[in-house]
Design a protein around this motif. Structure first.
Motif, short mmCIF file in Angstrom:
data_model
loop_
_atom_site.label_atom_id
_atom_site.label_comp_id
_atom_site.label_asym_id
_atom_site.label_seq_id
_atom_site.Cartn_x
_atom_site.Cartn_y
_atom_site.Cartn_z
N ILE A 13 0.85 -1.20 0.00
CA ILE A 13 0.00 0.00 0.00
C ILE A 13 0.88 1.25 0.00
N SER A 53 -3.77 0.35 -5.10
CA SER A 53 -3.49 0.80 -3.72
C SER A 53 -4.77 1.03 -2.93
N ALA A 57 -6.09 -0.90 0.42
CA ALA A 57 -6.25 -0.11 1.65
C ALA A 57 -7.65 -0.23 2.24
N LYS A 67 -3.67 0.16 7.71
CA LYS A 67 -3.70 0.36 6.26
C LYS A 67 -3.88 1.84 5.91
N PHE A 71 -1.34 4.09 3.75
CA PHE A 71 -1.86 4.84 2.60
C PHE A 71 -1.48 6.32 2.71
#
Length: 173
Positions: A13, A53, A57, A67, A71
């Motif tokens: 991520i 991504s 996430a 997460k 991110f």
């Protein structure tokens, strides 16, 4: 095993978001410099990276809020990396205005092969030269160093130029 898998997901991520933001920064500069096709290709890649991504996430984000941190950190670092890459690429042109009373600055610019226009000006104490240079952005640092080496008191103003037509813009990278 599960902890290692979580770590790999966090890293994926982070690096995907970093890549997305870095590409986004470069795409914006590329497009602003008239390279629309390259900008569109970069945006296509950005879209693919974003989907990857974002989907990683948001999957089970309520039970794994780290997460969100991965991110956000990827986004922040991607912005920084994008700016660093853009500074290295240094696309576009600048207009430099130099105000100096040292004729040696003119002589050195001439000797180095830079094209410029000079106007005579008057400051609060003495007369001065107002030097205008249209230059590739990659040359800006070199020219500023050259001027400051001769006249540390010279006033230098740099402006981004989106259009330069005519004259002699010579690359000195």
């Amino acid at each position: 095993m599960v902890k290692n898998m979580h770590l790999l997901i966090y890293l994926a991520i982070f690096f995907l978001k970093l890549l997305e933001n870095a590409l986004g920064t470069v795409r914006m500069i590329v497009a602003m410099n008239g390279k629309k096709t390259l900008g569109a290709i970069l945006q296509f890649l950005i879209g693919i990276v974003w989907v990857a991504s974002a989907s990683m996430a948001i999957t089970n984000v309520a039970s794994d809020p780290i997460k969100v941190l991965a991110f956000a950190l990827g986004s922040a670092f991607g912005s920084y990396v994008g700016c660093a890459v853009e500074n290295k690429i240094a696309m576009g042109e600048n207009i430099l205005f130099c105000i100096t009373s040292c004729v040696e600055v003119l002589n050195q610019l001439n000797e180095e092969g830079f094209s410029y226009t000079t106007l005579l000006g008057s400051g609060t104490k003495d007369s001065c030269y107002v030097i205008l240079l249209a230059i590739p952005r990659k040359s800006k640092k070199k020219i500023i160093q050259l001027i400051k080496k001769i006249d540390y008191r010279a006033m230098i103003i740099s402006e981004v130029s989106d259009t330069i037509v005519g004259g002699n813009v010579i690359s000195h990278t």
